[in-house]
Design a protein around this motif. Sequence first.
Motif, short mmCIF file in Angstrom:
data_model
loop_
_atom_site.label_atom_id
_atom_site.label_comp_id
_atom_site.label_asym_id
_atom_site.label_seq_id
_atom_site.Cartn_x
_atom_site.Cartn_y
_atom_site.Cartn_z
N LYS A 51 0.81 -1.22 0.00
CA LYS A 51 0.00 0.00 0.00
C LYS A 51 0.84 1.28 0.00
N GLY A 52 2.04 1.20 -0.54
CA GLY A 52 2.92 2.37 -0.56
C GLY A 52 2.35 3.56 -1.31
N GLY A 53 1.39 3.31 -2.18
CA GLY A 53 0.77 4.40 -2.94
C GLY A 53 -0.04 5.33 -2.07
N ALA A 54 -0.35 4.90 -0.85
CA ALA A 54 -1.10 5.76 0.06
C ALA A 54 -0.35 7.03 0.42
N LEU A 55 0.97 7.03 0.23
CA LEU A 55 1.76 8.22 0.56
C LEU A 55 1.34 9.43 -0.27
N PHE A 56 0.81 9.18 -1.48
CA PHE A 56 0.35 10.30 -2.30
C PHE A 56 -0.86 10.97 -1.65
N GLY A 57 -1.78 10.17 -1.13
CA GLY A 57 -2.95 10.72 -0.46
C GLY A 57 -2.59 11.40 0.84
N ILE A 58 -1.66 10.81 1.58
CA ILE A 58 -1.21 11.40 2.84
C ILE A 58 -0.59 12.77 2.59
N ALA A 59 0.27 12.86 1.59
CA ALA A 59 0.95 14.12 1.27
C ALA A 59 -0.05 15.18 0.81
N ARG A 60 -1.01 14.79 -0.04
CA ARG A 60 -1.94 15.78 -0.57
C ARG A 60 -2.95 16.24 0.47
N ILE A 90 6.50 14.61 4.87
CA ILE A 90 6.89 13.28 5.32
C ILE A 90 8.39 13.36 5.59
N LEU A 91 8.77 13.17 6.84
CA LEU A 91 10.16 13.38 7.24
C LEU A 91 11.00 12.12 7.11
N TYR A 92 10.46 10.99 7.58
CA TYR A 92 11.20 9.73 7.59
C TYR A 92 10.27 8.59 7.22
N VAL A 93 10.87 7.52 6.69
CA VAL A 93 10.11 6.29 6.44
C VAL A 93 10.87 5.10 7.03
N GLY A 94 10.12 4.18 7.59
CA GLY A 94 10.71 2.95 8.12
C GLY A 94 10.63 1.87 7.06
N VAL A 95 11.77 1.27 6.75
CA VAL A 95 11.83 0.28 5.66
C VAL A 95 12.36 -1.07 6.16
N GLY A 96 12.26 -1.31 7.46
CA GLY A 96 12.74 -2.57 8.02
C GLY A 96 12.72 -2.51 9.53
N GLU A 97 13.17 -3.59 10.15
CA GLU A 97 13.07 -3.71 11.60
C GLU A 97 14.34 -3.29 12.35
N SER A 98 15.45 -3.18 11.66
CA SER A 98 16.70 -2.85 12.37
C SER A 98 16.74 -1.37 12.73
#
Length: 287
Positions: A242-251, A257-265
């Motif tokens: 659902k990464g496409g939701a970032l477009f709706g969040i931004a608009r 959007i400052l940071y994104v988490g792309v894993g558990e470490s």
Amino acid sequence: MFNFFKKGLSKTIEAMKEARGKSKISKDVLEEMLLEADVDYEIIEEIIFYLPPNEFVEKADLKRVMKTYFMYEHENFTPAKPYVELILGVNGAGKTTSVAKLANLYKKAGNSVILGACDTFRAGAVEQIKRWSQIINVPIIATAQGHDPAAVAYDTINSAVAKGLDRVLIDTAGRLQNQKNLANELEKIVRISARACEGAPHRKIIVLDATQGNNSVIQAKAFNEITKLDGIIITKLDGTPKGGALFGIARELEIPILYVGVGESMDDLIKFNPDEFVDTLVDGLFE
């Protein structure tokens, strides 16, 4: 950085490419692909409308249109010492873990950091952030469950001022019995923080779970009504199509959007770069 975004968007790209099949990307195919990525339908219509009137979609045109959704006003970073950040979000979004990852990021950049355990409502929240403070080796101010979170925030900021620390990260309760209780608690934390340090909190950041897709916009709007937000952290981007939701969040929010988490470490929290995000997404579709 591109590799981090590729990791974070792998499931989103995979879902979109399944909708594409082996055909060229026509506008009808593009619509299906964007729906699979949880891009809001109204935004999909806009994207297609602003593309050139050709039968098939060109990569450069799609990138150009998609990047316009992130042309909001960027943050004005106001230097302050200590720089106090209030971290907000519902339980389960990865808020406390994001606090720890931010602290780790700041520490690696040479900043001194202190944590404030202001989620005194949820059972186990204080112990959770205490464990993180030990793992990343940063100080923490904490009390028992049920204590006044505003007092914890005040003591944390006071400690940072006294010790000359660079950064203060305040973890807050994700949800109380109702929105009025949450609003009252956050308002008090903000008010008391300003007494400990002028201008604090300098930035209020909401943590949103990428697996919630466009539902996270509703959460963010509710928090933004309680206290004006300054930035967003997106978590669990690697675990969702659902990464496409970032477009709706931004608009919808028009908040950076400052940071994104792309894993558990601990190192899997990266600065969000809109151009790299769109480039990685679109390049993946055309591979």
